[in-house]
Scaffold this active site. Structure first.
Site, PDB file in Angstrom:
ATOM      1  N   ILE A   1     -14.269 -15.349 -16.142  1.00  0.00           N
ATOM      2  CA  ILE A   1     -15.512 -15.612 -15.427  1.00  0.00           C
ATOM      3  C   ILE A   1     -15.538 -14.827 -14.115  1.00  0.00           C
ATOM      4  O   ILE A   1     -14.499 -14.549 -13.518  1.00  0.00           O
ATOM      5  CB  ILE A   1     -15.722 -17.126 -15.160  1.00  0.00           C
ATOM      6  CG1 ILE A   1     -14.684 -17.679 -14.179  1.00  0.00           C
ATOM      7  CG2 ILE A   1     -15.687 -17.918 -16.468  1.00  0.00           C
ATOM      8  CD1 ILE A   1     -15.020 -19.076 -13.701  1.00  0.00           C
ATOM      9  N   CYS A   2     -16.743 -14.446 -13.713  1.00  0.00           N
ATOM     10  CA  CYS A   2     -16.913 -13.639 -12.504  1.00  0.00           C
ATOM     11  C   CYS A   2     -16.832 -14.547 -11.281  1.00  0.00           C
ATOM     12  O   CYS A   2     -17.653 -15.432 -11.100  1.00  0.00           O
ATOM     13  CB  CYS A   2     -18.250 -12.909 -12.552  1.00  0.00           C
ATOM     14  SG  CYS A   2     -18.536 -11.865 -11.125  1.00  0.00           S
ATOM     15  N   LEU A   3     -15.824 -14.330 -10.450  1.00  0.00           N
ATOM     16  CA  LEU A   3     -15.595 -15.173  -9.273  1.00  0.00           C
ATOM     17  C   LEU A   3     -15.754 -14.396  -7.973  1.00  0.00           C
ATOM     18  O   LEU A   3     -15.559 -14.933  -6.893  1.00  0.00           O
ATOM     19  CB  LEU A   3     -14.159 -15.741  -9.326  1.00  0.00           C
ATOM     20  CG  LEU A   3     -13.815 -16.657 -10.498  1.00  0.00           C
ATOM     21  CD1 LEU A   3     -12.313 -16.835 -10.612  1.00  0.00           C
ATOM     22  CD2 LEU A   3     -14.482 -18.001 -10.339  1.00  0.00           C
TER      23      LEU A   3
END
Lengths: 425, 174
Positions: B118-120
């Site tokens: 996931i893009c954090l």
């Protein structure tokens, strides 16, 4: 196959000659034409060049190295053929890494080590190097396929792994240490590591490995909005490591709000990536073949065509223990470095200058080498007398504070069981 | 911490902070760090359960505690959507955060890197960097994964990218 087709043509010809009935001639001629076409088709197939033992400077169409060896004739490079002794490790075979690998392959580099865990996707086709028919292959396999076709002289090693995991990192370290290609080389088994990865975690892993191995490396990056990039030279102990300070980014120079688009993680352009790969490999060639000036940091802002440069000293409070160790060694080696520089200058002076350049020196002017800074940290520029070293913090900033003697469980198995119990309730 | 909702903020303050700065290659200090990770995860899970906000299960998948697997779920329009959750502890931990993966959602949303990571970058990485080494796995779940699920799952459901398991099969929810 070529020979057989030629023999068939000859046999058909002699058959035609031996026939008395002219009515058979037409079908035989047709057959002959067909075989000739087949022979031609066979010849146009992929031709693999054979390996070349020595790099020749001879200017002929068939010499793959004539234009590179011409660098010597032009006086740019002293000894180009040395490139065959060098090993370069490229971490990340994406938009920058694959192009860098192709450039070094075409330059005739001795050995390339390639690291990536990803597969080729159609979404990569906006970048250079990979072809649509390679979709689904690992990037390392696809790269080896193309690179070995382009230049069979290059020794290629590929590693399909993620260097940020414990296991991947171990393999990464041991592959860098392997000296079977050049057993007499000092240090590790590679001459330089090029980081062409697209995330902070992987950069920090390369930084960790290179700090531990005292390995010079170059970092490269393209911004997520695809309009800027940078390259950076990192020499453990001598220049800032990647953990010394928060990573730098090249500001795009336009209003950020007009650029950022919600929800998109990364954009990419073949142009920006090609430019950054070109800058990276150019700096690598200058470093390996010792010509020109090797840039410590070079930024690229494509919107304004602005190329900032700078130099970075290591941070004496760096959070990376290996970096601190390298800084300490670099400082301790200063007297030896100075002596070597002095000897080199004296040797140059005695060979070139017969007498003093200026006979009178009324003001007692002398040229002082200011290449090497006295202190290691640019912030505390108080000059250290020669031979003395600065006391660097040897331990991490964060000490394990002894657990307060509360009655809480402190056994890892108990803790694991406690979490499992919570998980199953 | 500006821009975070008050309930996330108050939850966060109750998750114990960690003190040992050690990664998986550090030997004994890593064991110490692992103990702290467990304590934080236990406290966070207990808190979620008592607040009727239980939303994940996570446990170490190997004795070294370098790989973690489990599940997480999100309730949208009274339906529960559950996903596999997995991640490795990077060798540069805790200088770099774990990259949380939801492999079942790989390729379904732009806010994700390949492999289901996931893009954090925007909402979580700066916080992690600032709070190193005091944040651990529990904090990554609370500040990284939870807001991601809250932002992405409704969009994925409404756009039809993911379907509730009852719609996909005729099985009855237990």
């Amino acid at each position: 196959m070529e020979v057989e087709l030629k023999e068939t043509i000859d046999e058909l010809e002699s058959l035609k000659q031996s026939l008395t009935d002219p009515s058979y001639r037409y079908p035989i001629d047709k057959l002959k034409l067909r075989v000739e076409r087949l022979a031609k088709f066979g010849n146009s197939g992929p031709l693999r060049r054979s390996k070349v033992k020595d790099m020749s400077a001879e200017v002929v169409d068939s010499n793959p190295y004539s234009r590179l060896m011409a660098l010597q004739r032009m006086g740019i490079v002293q000894n180009y053929e040395r490139i065959r002794e060098y090993s370069v490790a490229i971490v990340g075979i994406g938009g920058v890494g694959s192009v860098a690998a192709e450039m070094l392959t075409r330059c005739g580099i001795g050995r390339l080590l390639l690291y990536d865990y990803d597969k080729v996707e159609l979404a990569n086709m906006n970048r250079l190097f990979f072809r649509p028919e390679q979709v689904g292959m690992t990037k390392t396999d696809a790269a080896v396929q193309t690179l070995s076709d382009i230049n069979p002289d290059v020794v290629l090693e590929s590693y399909t792994l993620n260097i940020t995991t414990v296991q991947g990192f171990e393999t990464f370290m041991s592959s860098l240490k392997n000296k079977s290609f050049s057993p007499n080389k000092q240090g590790s088994g590679v001459d330089i590591v090029l980081s062409c990865v697209d995330n902070y975690e992987a950069r920090m892993a390369v930084n960790q490995a290179c700090n531990e191995l005292n390995q010079t490396w170059m970092e490269s990056g393209v911004s997520e909005d695809a309009v800027s990039g940078h390259i950076q030279l990192l020499i453990p102990g001598e220049t800032a490591c990647f953990a010394c300070a928060p990573p730098l980014v090249v500001a795009s120079g336009v209003d950020e709000r007009t650029l950022k688009r919600e929800g998109v993680c990364a954009a990419s352009l073949p142009t920006t990536m090609g430019v950054v790969a070109g800058l990276l490999v150019q700096n690598t060639l200058k470093y390996l073949l010792e010509f020109g000036q090797v840039s410590p940091y070079l930024g690229y802002n494509s919107l304004k065509d602005y190329f900032p440069t700078m130099e970075m000293k290591p941070n004496p409070q760096c959070s990376n223990a290996a970096c601190l160790q390298r800084q300490k060694e670099y400082l301790l080696a200063k007297p030896a470095r100075d002596a070597a520089a002095k000897a080199k200058m004296e040797a140059e002076a005695s060979s070139s200058a017969e007498g003093p350049l200026h006979l009178d020196n009324e003001w007692d002017i002398s040229v002082v080498d200011d290449d090497e800074p006295e202190g290691i940290d640019i912030k505390s520029s108080a000059a250290l007398p020669e031979g003395l070293t600065r006391e660097l913090p040897s331990a991490d900033e964060f000490h394990t504070t002894p657990e307060a003697p509360d009655s809480a469980i402190d056994d890892i198995e108990d803790l694991r069981r406690q979490l499992d119990a919570l998980n199953s309730s | 911490m500006e821009g975070w909702d008050p309930s996330t903020k108050s939850t966060l303050t109750q998750i114990p902070l960690l003190t040992t700065k050690a990664g998986p290659r550090d030997g004994a200090p890593w064991t110490q760090r692992l103990k702290e990770e467990y304590k934080a995860l236990i406290a966070y899970t207990q808190m979620n359960k008592s607040n009727d906000n239980d939303w994940f299960r996570i446990s170490a998948a190997n004795p070294e505690g370098t790989r973690w697997t489990g599940k997480c779920w999100y309730v949208h329009n009274l339906l529960k959507y559950e996903f596999d959750l997995q991640f490795d502890i990077p060798i540069t931990y805790p200088a770099t955060a774990p990259e949380l993966e939801l492999p079942q959602l790989d390729g379904k949303t732009q806010k994700m890197y390949r492999g289901g990571k996931i893009c954090l970058t925007v909402h979580f990485k700066p916080l992690w960097a600032k709070n190193c080494p005091r944040f651990g796995i529990a904090h990554a779940l609370c500040l990284g994964l939870a807001p991601w699920l809250a932002a992405e799952i409704p969009i994925l459901v409404d756009s039809g990218m993911i379907k509730h398991k009852d719609d996909a099969t005729s099985s009855i929810e237990s």
